[in-house]
Scaffold this active site. Sequence first.
Site, PDB file in Angstrom:
ATOM      1  N   GLN A 175     -14.913 -65.367  32.719  1.00  0.00           N
ATOM      2  CA  GLN A 175     -14.599 -66.717  32.242  1.00  0.00           C
ATOM      3  C   GLN A 175     -15.031 -67.824  33.192  1.00  0.00           C
ATOM      4  OE1 GLN A 175     -10.492 -67.241  31.207  1.00  0.00           O
ATOM      5  NE2 GLN A 175     -10.714 -66.322  29.201  1.00  0.00           N
ATOM      6  N   ASP A 204      -4.437 -58.587  42.852  1.00  0.00           N
ATOM      7  CA  ASP A 204      -4.485 -57.499  41.871  1.00  0.00           C
ATOM      8  C   ASP A 204      -5.747 -57.610  41.028  1.00  0.00           C
ATOM      9  OD1 ASP A 204      -2.792 -55.355  40.217  1.00  0.00           O
ATOM     10  OD2 ASP A 204      -3.738 -56.716  38.794  1.00  0.00           O
ATOM     11  N   TYR A 208     -12.104 -54.768  34.691  1.00  0.00           N
ATOM     12  CA  TYR A 208     -12.236 -56.208  34.497  1.00  0.00           C
ATOM     13  C   TYR A 208     -13.696 -56.622  34.663  1.00  0.00           C
ATOM     14  CZ  TYR A 208      -7.120 -56.314  35.097  1.00  0.00           C
ATOM     15  OH  TYR A 208      -5.766 -56.092  34.982  1.00  0.00           O
ATOM     16  N   SER A 267       0.771 -48.594  34.973  1.00  0.00           N
ATOM     17  CA  SER A 267       0.818 -49.803  34.143  1.00  0.00           C
ATOM     18  C   SER A 267       1.053 -49.427  32.693  1.00  0.00           C
ATOM     19  CB  SER A 267      -0.505 -50.577  34.266  1.00  0.00           C
ATOM     20  OG  SER A 267      -0.512 -51.722  33.434  1.00  0.00           O
ATOM     21  N   GLN A 288       3.389 -51.810  36.141  1.00  0.00           N
ATOM     22  CA  GLN A 288       2.819 -53.120  35.817  1.00  0.00           C
ATOM     23  C   GLN A 288       2.819 -53.323  34.301  1.00  0.00           C
ATOM     24  OE1 GLN A 288      -1.381 -55.431  36.251  1.00  0.00           O
ATOM     25  NE2 GLN A 288      -0.605 -54.562  38.150  1.00  0.00           N
ATOM     26  N   ALA A 312       2.851 -65.746  29.091  1.00  0.00           N
ATOM     27  CA  ALA A 312       2.471 -65.343  27.734  1.00  0.00           C
ATOM     28  C   ALA A 312       1.084 -65.860  27.372  1.00  0.00           C
ATOM     29  CB  ALA A 312       3.518 -65.802  26.712  1.00  0.00           C
ATOM     30  N   LYS A 333       1.153 -76.022  26.138  1.00  0.00           N
ATOM     31  CA  LYS A 333      -0.044 -76.787  25.742  1.00  0.00           C
ATOM     32  C   LYS A 333      -0.471 -76.514  24.303  1.00  0.00           C
ATOM     33  CE  LYS A 333      -3.384 -73.490  27.720  1.00  0.00           C
ATOM     34  NZ  LYS A 333      -4.400 -73.325  28.773  1.00  0.00           N
ATOM     35  N   GLU A 393      -0.031 -75.011  41.844  1.00  0.00           N
ATOM     36  CA  GLU A 393       1.096 -75.299  40.947  1.00  0.00           C
ATOM     37  C   GLU A 393       1.965 -74.065  40.731  1.00  0.00           C
ATOM     38  OE1 GLU A 393       2.307 -78.203  39.440  1.00  0.00           O
ATOM     39  OE2 GLU A 393       1.033 -78.909  41.082  1.00  0.00           O
TER      40      GLU A 393
END
Length: 337
Positions: free
Chosen positions: A28, A50, A55, A153, A178, A210, A217, A295
């Site tokens: 991305q 992690d 990925y 996981s 996980q 989530a 947003k 943040e």
Amino acid sequence: MVNYRYLGNSGLKITEITYGNWLTHGSQVENDVATACVRAALDAGITSFDTADVYANTKAEQVLGDALKGERRESLEIFTKVYWTTGPGGPNDSGLSRKHIMESINGSLTRLGTDYVDLYQAHRYDTETPLEETMQAFADIVRQGKALYIGVSEWTAPQLRAGHALAKELGFQLISSQPQYSMLWRVIEDEVVPASRELGVSQIVWSPVAQGVLTGKYLPGQPAPAGSRATDAKGGATMISRFMHDDVLTRVQGLRPVADELGLTMAQLAVAWVLQNDNVAAALVGASRPEQVAENVKASGVTIPAELLARIDEVLGSVVERDPAKTAEGAPKKRPS
């Protein structure tokens, strides 16, 4: 700065906000932005990172390894995972067979630029490989010094118990799980968390916001913002779709007064909420911009009073998914090919 918590019944401490690079690094966001996000995490006091070999089909590990070059290795906790298909997708390019695990750990270490990972995780349960074979391979990797601890996981409570028993027999520690966990997705609470407490296993939870829905947003009755995960055709839109319903989005907007009362953003509230569970060692947060990291870390150390936790439950009501069977339902029934 970020607080530390022990991972399971071990002496390993990890940052309760852990940086994860699923859906971002190698796909991305550009590599220079990904590196800037990792630097921002380090600047904020995050030392736990992690990733997984799957990925971006191994690219995410490479990006993370490059971004951490020059850091003192002993001051970092690096986690990765094995199970899903990597490489060209041959018959042994997925699963938890001894062959795939042994080849995968070597590939991961090369891409990450390290001699060992602190935590090596079974990314799913492999129904096609005897559990004894999987756990023996993990035991050998620990003895070889290529991984210090082992985790899993999205395993069910019975799978956790069986894996933990074999690990104990073989002389190594299975210390973490996980799962997905958020205010909206609480399927681990009734079975996985009690089993984990009993076994000395703690949770490193993914998607505490989530997939972005709990940032607030996404508004009911309105299209998703351009460039958001809900518009990402590479996989983000599929993952977030279960929450993209007006009844969910309307109730999420009802959390704003709670966040305001605590002086938090909606995202910070979501991350702080999962950390109220004492079986959660860390919340995984990702970022597509460095400022998002700064943040997110503000959720560390926050205590949400009991009356506000009750109000959150009341606001979200029936849109919360609690069915423990969802863990097994969402698991692969056979190895990917």
